[in-house]
Motif scaffolding. Structure first.
Motif, PDB file in Angstrom:
ATOM      1  N   VAL A  23       0.859  -1.183   0.000  1.00 38.81           N
ATOM      2  CA  VAL A  23       0.000   0.000   0.000  1.00 38.81           C
ATOM      3  C   VAL A  23       0.898   1.237   0.000  1.00 38.81           C
ATOM      4  N   VAL A  24       0.742   2.058  -1.022  1.00 41.91           N
ATOM      5  CA  VAL A  24       1.592   3.232  -1.214  1.00 41.91           C
ATOM      6  C   VAL A  24       1.100   4.370  -0.311  1.00 41.91           C
ATOM      7  N   PRO A  25       2.005   4.959   0.478  1.00 40.52           N
ATOM      8  CA  PRO A  25       1.603   6.074   1.341  1.00 40.52           C
ATOM      9  C   PRO A  25       1.511   7.380   0.563  1.00 40.52           C
ATOM     10  N   ARG A  26       1.141   8.427   1.241  1.00 43.25           N
ATOM     11  CA  ARG A  26       1.103   9.757   0.633  1.00 43.25           C
ATOM     12  C   ARG A  26       2.525  10.303   0.460  1.00 43.25           C
ATOM     13  N   ARG A  27       3.427   9.962   1.409  1.00 43.63           N
ATOM     14  CA  ARG A  27       4.800  10.467   1.373  1.00 43.63           C
ATOM     15  C   ARG A  27       5.753   9.408   1.898  1.00 43.63           C
ATOM     16  N   MET A  28       6.966   9.365   1.308  1.00 46.91           N
ATOM     17  CA  MET A  28       8.013   8.464   1.783  1.00 46.91           C
ATOM     18  C   MET A  28       9.260   9.281   2.109  1.00 46.91           C
ATOM     19  N   GLU A  29       9.886   8.940   3.217  1.00 46.91           N
ATOM     20  CA  GLU A  29      11.179   9.510   3.586  1.00 46.91           C
ATOM     21  C   GLU A  29      12.185   8.380   3.476  1.00 46.91           C
ATOM     22  N   HIS A  48      -3.670   7.428  -3.194  1.00 49.57           N
ATOM     23  CA  HIS A  48      -3.525   8.885  -3.269  1.00 49.57           C
ATOM     24  C   HIS A  48      -3.142   9.275  -4.690  1.00 49.57           C
ATOM     25  N   ASP A  49      -3.444  10.522  -5.063  1.00 52.98           N
ATOM     26  CA  ASP A  49      -3.104  11.017  -6.397  1.00 52.98           C
ATOM     27  C   ASP A  49      -1.606  11.224  -6.578  1.00 52.98           C
ATOM     28  N   THR A  50      -0.909  11.523  -5.473  1.00 49.13           N
ATOM     29  CA  THR A  50       0.505  11.866  -5.554  1.00 49.13           C
ATOM     30  C   THR A  50       1.287  11.150  -4.468  1.00 49.13           C
ATOM     31  N   ARG A  67       3.782   1.170 -13.724  1.00 49.41           N
ATOM     32  CA  ARG A  67       2.885   0.551 -14.699  1.00 49.41           C
ATOM     33  C   ARG A  67       2.331   1.661 -15.591  1.00 49.41           C
ATOM     34  N   PRO A  68       1.710   1.313 -16.699  1.00 53.96           N
ATOM     35  CA  PRO A  68       1.128   2.337 -17.570  1.00 53.96           C
ATOM     36  C   PRO A  68       0.148   3.227 -16.795  1.00 53.96           C
ATOM     37  N   GLY A  69       0.221   4.519 -17.073  1.00 54.92           N
ATOM     38  CA  GLY A  69      -0.671   5.474 -16.429  1.00 54.92           C
ATOM     39  C   GLY A  69      -0.051   6.202 -15.251  1.00 54.92           C
ATOM     40  N   ILE A  70       1.100   5.744 -14.780  1.00 54.94           N
ATOM     41  CA  ILE A  70       1.784   6.419 -13.677  1.00 54.94           C
ATOM     42  C   ILE A  70       2.791   7.404 -14.264  1.00 54.94           C
ATOM     43  N   VAL A  71       2.734   8.646 -13.803  1.00 59.86           N
ATOM     44  CA  VAL A  71       3.634   9.692 -14.271  1.00 59.86           C
ATOM     45  C   VAL A  71       4.672   9.956 -13.187  1.00 59.86           C
ATOM     46  N   VAL A  72       5.947   9.968 -13.575  1.00 65.34           N
ATOM     47  CA  VAL A  72       7.035  10.271 -12.652  1.00 65.34           C
ATOM     48  C   VAL A  72       7.627  11.611 -13.063  1.00 65.34           C
TER      49      VAL A  72
END
Length: 85
Positions: A23-29, A48-50, A67-72
């Motif tokens: 599960v991806v958090p909102r922010r990573m340190e 989350h969107d970001t 994956r497709p659809g993710i913008v970095v």
């Protein structure tokens, strides 16, 4: 499963991997020295969107697998060497 707001990764001299349904958090340190941190988003649960990544890395590498659809967005980073592929 609910996502945390912040996840911290601190490691030195050993690779770190997040993948397979995490599960991806909102922010990573991320604080890392002398090895690679891989964030595999191909099968991650994104709620989350970001995702903001605060990175303190010495003599290592951050590898994002998407994956497709993710913008970095690497245009706003202070990195000396960023290689989007």
């Amino acid at each position: 499963m609910a996502a945390k707001d912040v996840v911290r990764i601190e490691q030195e001299g050993a690779p770190t991997l997040r993948g397979d349904g995490w599960v991806v958090p909102r922010r990573m340190e991320i604080r890392s020295a002398r090895d690679e941190v891989t964030l595999d988003l191909t099968r991650a649960v994104i709620t989350h969107d970001t995702l903001r990544i605060d990175l303190d890395m010495r003599a290592g590498a951050l590898k994002l697998v998407t994956r497709p659809g993710i913008v970095v967005d690497t245009d706003t980073t202070p990195w000396r060497r960023a290689t989007p592929r």
